[in-house]
Scaffold this motif. Structure first.
Motif, mmCIF file in Angstrom:
data_model
loop_
_atom_site.group_PDB
_atom_site.id
_atom_site.type_symbol
_atom_site.label_atom_id
_atom_site.label_comp_id
_atom_site.label_asym_id
_atom_site.label_seq_id
_atom_site.Cartn_x
_atom_site.Cartn_y
_atom_site.Cartn_z
ATOM 1 N N ARG A 239 82.236 91.772 -24.950
ATOM 2 C CA ARG A 239 80.792 92.183 -25.803
ATOM 3 C C ARG A 239 80.931 93.380 -26.707
ATOM 4 N NH1 ARG A 239 76.399 95.918 -22.688
ATOM 5 N NH2 ARG A 239 78.170 97.128 -23.301
ATOM 6 N N ALA A 287 78.558 87.843 -22.353
ATOM 7 C CA ALA A 287 78.881 88.577 -23.265
ATOM 8 C C ALA A 287 78.521 88.132 -24.462
ATOM 9 C CB ALA A 287 80.317 88.857 -23.516
ATOM 10 N N HIS A 288 78.444 87.139 -25.025
ATOM 11 C CA HIS A 288 78.090 86.602 -26.324
ATOM 12 C C HIS A 288 76.492 86.610 -26.410
ATOM 13 C CE1 HIS A 288 81.122 85.150 -28.836
ATOM 14 N NE2 HIS A 288 82.139 85.283 -28.005
ATOM 15 N N ALA A 290 74.511 88.704 -24.681
ATOM 16 C CA ALA A 290 74.014 90.032 -24.803
ATOM 17 C C ALA A 290 74.449 90.549 -26.134
ATOM 18 C CB ALA A 290 75.022 90.720 -23.748
ATOM 19 N N PHE A 291 75.469 90.085 -26.795
ATOM 20 C CA PHE A 291 75.703 90.752 -28.133
ATOM 21 C C PHE A 291 74.414 90.091 -29.070
ATOM 22 C CE2 PHE A 291 77.601 89.216 -32.318
ATOM 23 C CZ PHE A 291 77.543 90.517 -32.820
#
Length: 344
Positions: A239, A287-288, A290-291
């Motif tokens: 992230r 992570a993706h 959230a980004f």
């Protein structure tokens, strides 16, 4: 007058490291102020410190703010010309401070510097988290002189120099206080991992220098808070890398780079699947997501600069995994500041 230096150790449940390494730090840091900033530990670290070192400078942080927020809080309360951000799992050596401070003091454009980082578990070799100074390729993959991915080189004196680099490790980070505060400190949205690379990138874009001093040597245990196999660490690394790219790349490159990383991170997930590391696969997906949820806020808050910090113009993934270049000396076209760098 000699510059003032504050050694600041951010502690989170690291009493066992403090018991092991603090005596050596105090022994080889005579004449400098040493601070322990406790990030809301629950292992009675402060009780032990107060009993064992009653005169030592301590700061209490009300909650665990991670590396980024914890250091921002602590350094906002400490006055010095230079800060040394030191992990609690670092073993320092005699005369580890003066060579770096003298080097930094020779040029006010030097905002940050790191010493040579060797591995505590294999003292003849460089350590993963910083080695002999960090670089990054145009797709956002960091690597070091002396360490590319999981290959650590033996220290044979090949990096005993003073050198401009792209990033200096947060495990033992010497930073000019005025530059740190001018840059706004660490980005607290990172919480932990890659915040020092983001800071160094911003400082480079402000046309400061980031450097390495091979005349100073320390040894790093590593993984003291989160082991490298911890899915939480996987999440933060993936992230935060995307956040860092989006913030610091020129506007015309960020979307293309993020798209390429989406593909490469998918390939990385397949590698985790092959080893049965499903929690890490989930961590990359999280992570993706959230980004992508952070992009609207990033667009509003990201400041642009006309200066482009020099990235490595080749893909380190291709160089390492396909071409078999596992040593830094096998790479070409890596120079920072002193020689023109091919742009990515």
């Amino acid at each position: 007058m000699a510059p003032t230096v504050a050694i600041v150790i951010l502690n989170y449940n690291g009493r066992h490291h403090l018991e092991q390494f603090l005596p050596n730090i105090l022994k080889y840091s005579a004449g400098y102020s040493v601070w322990i900033a406790d990030n809301a530990s629950t292992d009675h670290s402060l009780d032990w410190l107060n009993a064992s070192y009653p005169t030592l400078n301590t700061l209490t942080i009300s909650e665990n703010k991670g590396y980024a927020g914890g250091y921002n809080d602590a350094l906002g309360r400490i006055e010095a010309d230079y800060y040394i951000l030191l992990n609690s799992d670092i073993e320092v050596t005699e005369n580890w401070i003066q060579p770096v401070i003298s080097f930094m003091d020779s040029d006010e454009r030097i905002a940050a510097c790191q010493p040579k980082i060797r591995a505590y578990d294999l003292p003849t070799h460089f350590e993963y988290a910083g080695a002999a100074g960090g670089y990054m390729d145009y797709l956002g993959y960091p690597f070091c002189r002396g360490r590319i991915f999981d290959t650590r080189e033996e220290d044979l004196g090949q990096f005993d120099d003073e050198q401009d680099v792209f990033w200096a490790t947060g495990a033992c980070l010497f930073v000019r206080a005025s530059a740190f505060h001018r840059a706004g400190g660490f980005d607290e949205s990172f919480f932990a991992h890659m915040e020092e690379i983001d800071l160094c990138w911003r400082l480079l874009n402000m046309q400061y220098r980031i450097t390495y001093c091979g005349k100073s040597v320390v040894y790093h245990v590593g993984g003291g808070t989160l082991h490298k196999s911890n899915p939480r660490k996987t999440f933060l690394n993936y992230r935060n890398n995307l956040i860092m790219l989006f913030k610091n790349l020129p506007k015309g490159r960020r979307w293309k780079t993020v798209f390429i990383r989406l593909i490469l991170d998918g390939i990385s997930s397949v590698r985790f699947m092959a080893t049965g590391a499903w929690p890490d696969v989930v961590a990359i997906l999280r992570a993706h997501i959230a980004f992508y949820m952070m992009i609207p806020a990033l667009i509003k808050t990201t400041k642009r600069t006309s200066y482009r910090a020099p990235l490595y113009y080749r893909s380190i993934v291709w160089e390492y995994f396909v071409l078999g270049k596992h040593r830094f000396s096998q790479l070409t076209g890596i120079t920072i500041n002193k020689i023109t760098v091919p742009r990515s």
